[in-house]
Design a protein around this motif. Structure first.
Motif, short mmCIF file in Angstrom:
data_model
loop_
_atom_site.label_atom_id
_atom_site.label_comp_id
_atom_site.label_asym_id
_atom_site.label_seq_id
_atom_site.Cartn_x
_atom_site.Cartn_y
_atom_site.Cartn_z
N ILE B 325 28.94 35.13 9.28
CA ILE B 325 29.18 36.50 8.85
C ILE B 325 30.58 36.54 8.25
CG2 ILE B 325 27.64 37.60 10.51
CD1 ILE B 325 30.09 38.21 12.23
N GLY B 326 30.81 37.50 7.38
CA GLY B 326 32.14 37.66 6.80
C GLY B 326 32.84 38.86 7.40
N ALA B 327 33.81 39.37 6.68
CA ALA B 327 34.56 40.53 7.17
C ALA B 327 33.64 41.75 7.29
CB ALA B 327 35.72 40.82 6.23
N THR B 328 32.70 41.88 6.35
CA THR B 328 31.81 43.04 6.40
C THR B 328 30.96 43.00 7.66
OG1 THR B 328 31.76 42.93 3.98
CG2 THR B 328 30.19 44.41 5.05
N GLY B 329 30.32 41.87 7.91
CA GLY B 329 29.52 41.72 9.13
C GLY B 329 30.39 41.74 10.37
N GLY B 330 31.62 41.24 10.25
CA GLY B 330 32.55 41.25 11.38
C GLY B 330 32.85 42.66 11.86
N THR B 331 32.70 43.62 10.95
CA THR B 331 32.92 45.03 11.32
C THR B 331 31.89 45.47 12.37
OG1 THR B 331 33.76 45.39 9.08
CG2 THR B 331 33.23 47.36 10.37
N ALA B 332 30.68 44.94 12.27
CA ALA B 332 29.66 45.26 13.29
C ALA B 332 30.03 44.61 14.63
CB ALA B 332 28.28 44.80 12.83
N VAL B 333 30.52 43.38 14.57
CA VAL B 333 30.89 42.70 15.82
C VAL B 333 32.09 43.39 16.48
CG1 VAL B 333 31.62 40.50 16.86
CG2 VAL B 333 29.98 40.49 14.96
N ALA B 334 33.10 43.71 15.66
CA ALA B 334 34.25 44.43 16.21
C ALA B 334 33.80 45.80 16.75
CB ALA B 334 35.33 44.61 15.14
N GLY B 335 32.88 46.43 16.03
CA GLY B 335 32.38 47.74 16.45
C GLY B 335 31.65 47.66 17.78
N VAL B 336 30.80 46.65 17.92
CA VAL B 336 30.01 46.56 19.16
C VAL B 336 30.93 46.21 20.33
CG1 VAL B 336 29.30 44.10 19.15
CG2 VAL B 336 27.71 45.86 19.93
N ARG B 337 32.01 45.45 20.07
CA ARG B 337 32.98 45.18 21.13
C ARG B 337 33.69 46.46 21.55
NH1 ARG B 337 35.86 39.54 18.95
NH2 ARG B 337 34.53 38.13 20.15
N ALA B 338 34.07 47.27 20.57
CA ALA B 338 34.75 48.53 20.89
C ALA B 338 33.82 49.46 21.67
CB ALA B 338 35.24 49.20 19.61
N LEU B 339 32.56 49.46 21.28
CA LEU B 339 31.58 50.31 21.98
C LEU B 339 31.39 49.82 23.42
CD1 LEU B 339 29.00 50.69 19.07
CD2 LEU B 339 30.32 52.56 20.13
N ALA B 340 31.33 48.51 23.61
CA ALA B 340 31.19 47.97 24.97
C ALA B 340 32.41 48.35 25.82
CB ALA B 340 31.01 46.46 24.93
N ASP B 341 33.59 48.31 25.19
CA ASP B 341 34.82 48.69 25.91
C ASP B 341 34.77 50.13 26.38
OD1 ASP B 341 35.98 46.23 25.71
OD2 ASP B 341 37.27 46.73 24.00
N ARG B 342 34.10 50.97 25.63
CA ARG B 342 33.99 52.37 26.08
C ARG B 342 32.67 52.64 26.81
NH1 ARG B 342 32.52 55.62 20.44
NH2 ARG B 342 34.14 54.48 19.34
#
Lengths: 375, 375
Positions: B325-342
């Motif tokens: 995945i690139g930066a665009t797909g990485g946004t989903a991974v970063a997003g899902v990590r942030a969601l898990a954190d909350r």
């Protein structure tokens, strides 16, 4: 090593000797080995996967589309042309089919690190599959290896030795390395087996009706060997009724396999000063060259060498007619045009071209060709 | 316009008014239109294709793999994570699903040229599909558009206006252009319909068991709208029994949809000074923003904004665990990590991430992130 029921072991492409799945070259004669399948156990394309689910390493490689290109069929005067778009593999190249298996084999043997020399895409793929299997990797690439491949090797956490010079220098550095890794170098039996899977999938895409001809841009010749094995296996298994003629297309500035096949020679002659813009095909001394020539002969195929300029134009033309292809895939289009010019095809021939690398990965080569045309 | 039995016409996402398939925005209120399907005519994912075979333009887009990423599931504490790898489309992006349909619609209306503003991948896709349909194309891209996209537009024979500045300037140049072309600009109903096909395919990949959550890196919001329509259609058609929560992930430096969704606002607020490394998501005034927020709300989803640095690290981590995945797909991974954190997820949640762009296409962004870490 744990393998599926379809795998009987390995056999030597030169002397026919059997070998254990754990070895890389024939213990008797040193030649390239291939997976020896039990045709009775193969009833579908999936059956030729050599490893059971628990020993599989996969990022969902394969299942690539076979894209019809009717405008190219009309130009060539044949019944149909389709491109098997291997650029749509996980890391954008056909290499993924082979590394999925070669890395799995290395893991099965207990390796925690794999290594290979590569013109670029192989190192990227090896790093991706090693990361997926949670082991390490080391790629030996020449300085001319594209930035994209080098970048993605690092992104996958792979180790890399950028060797000053050309591909032959990277091969030498690999051979002389005293680092510990399991070799997944070109000519590895399970890299060849990746192309056997491609052959069966291609036939399944066509509901087991074999095309008349397959044109493949050859580097080390692994895919040519694997394709022929796969087609023959499908016939032995009663799934298909014919083996297509296989043509190996190469840039004329580095055409050891194509030149030997065209000359009727039994072995490729290493190229002293290879110099083609098509980096993935600048392989002057192909690891599976002799086996590839045997495979071509077994299918009544041939070699076809084409100039870089025709390759680049064919790539651009291909991108306007069908799926995106780069310079590597353009070699198949230029090759099929050259073959049509020498009346290699009948008007009812069905032709399949293999695109080994995603067009986007070679955008710079295609753009500079347009630039040279003043566009 | 010739459409399949599954298509009843278009309907407005704002006022609900019906419209003819030939128009681009609601004739009544100017809002974004979507394809209105007859659920009774939809029995499989293929049934939602809006055009019959003779009016189809295709380079075999779609049929992308849903790649399991168990290590990420373990990290997040959920039952499963899988990446729908849309980078494995013909030109390496999800845009191909939409342009296949939007270009076909333009051809049906007799257009011989299509035009769109684009951050890059859309222009590449538009050029590829226009070439396949044997018509012309014109892309309006900002100067920051990646070289790869610009090169491939030219390779496909597409015309291009590189507009000095950022994406908003390209949109302005497109709007002010007096050239003749059929618009296939963002927010086009058949571009949205491409994502409806994605939703049904994703469900079919899972044998119609809906995941709990889908996280998508949003730009214009078209895919968010199309996904929600597709999931709802599958439920209406009796194929699936639930609509997943849809989360729109965006870089925090340009998060008009995610911020509005998180704030409970009905409409996105255009971003005055967008500045994210994730070029495909630097869309300050999303064409389908309001409809996307409605779609998110309808699924009980949310927005999630993440910093560029976390996005790039998530992309690199993603490449080590699953598909490239690139930066665009990485946004989903970063997003899902942030969601898990909350604590957005339960331990038995099944999560799907959409990777909209092939990792190889954004190798330079990932490599420069490693460089910034001294690697």
């Amino acid at each position: 090593m744990q393998t599926t029921a379809a795998v009987r072991g390995l056999s030597c492409t030169a002397c026919g000797e059997s070998a254990d799945p754990g070895v890389e070259r024939c213990p008797d004669c040193g030649a390239v080995l291939v997976v020896d399948y039990d045709a009775d156990a193969v009833e579908s394309a999936a059956d030729c996967h050599p490893f059971p689910p628990e020993a599989t390493v996969s990022i969902d490689e394969g299942a690539t589309p076979l894209v019809a290109v009717p405008d190219l069929a009309a130009e060539l005067g044949v019944e149909s042309v389709a491109v098997k778009d291997e650029g749509r593999n996980p890391t954008g190249s056909l290499a993924d089919r082979g590394f999925a298996l070669a890395v799995a084999a290395a893991v099965e043997r207990g390796a925690d690190r794999v290594g290979t020399p590569s013109t670029g895409n192989g190192a990227q793929s090896a790093a991706a599959y090693a990361a997926r299997a949670d082991i390490e990797s080391k790629g030996f690439v020449p300085s001319r290896c594209p930035f994209l491949n080098k970048a993605m090797v690092n992104v996958h956490g792979g180790d890399m030795h950028v060797v000053e010079g050309r591909y032959a220098d990277a091969v030498e550095a690999f051979a002389e390395s005293d680092e510990a890794f399991a070799s997944v170098a070109p000519g590895h039996p399970f890299r060849i087996a990746g192309a056997t899977g491609l052959a069966l999938e291609l036939l399944a895409d066509r509901e087991w009706a074999a095309p008349d001809t397959v044109v493949h841009p050859a580097g080390h010749g692994e895919t040519v060997v694997g394709l022929q094995r796969g087609f023959a296996l499908a016939v032995d298994a009663g799934l298909a009724d014919a083996v297509p003629r296989i043509y190996a297309a190469q840039p004329d500035a580095c055409a050891p396999i194509a030149a030997a096949a065209a000359d009727g020679a039994a072995e490729p002659v290493p190229v002293d000063h290879p110099d083609t813009i098509v980096g993935p095909l600048e392989v002057p001394d192909p690891a599976a060259g002799t086996a590839a020539i045997d495979a071509i002969d077994a299918t009544d195929g041939d070699g076809v060498a084409v100039p870089d300029k025709e390759i680049l134009q064919a790539a651009v033309d291909g991108c306007e007619l069908g799926p995106e292809i780069g310079a590597t895939g353009g070699t198949a289009v230029a090759g099929v045009r050259a073959l049509a010019d020498r009346d290699a095809f009948a008007s009812d021939d069905e032709v399949v071209l293999v695109n080994p690398v995603a067009g986007s990965k070679e955008a710079d080569l295609l753009r500079s060709h347009l630039m040279s045309l003043g566009m």
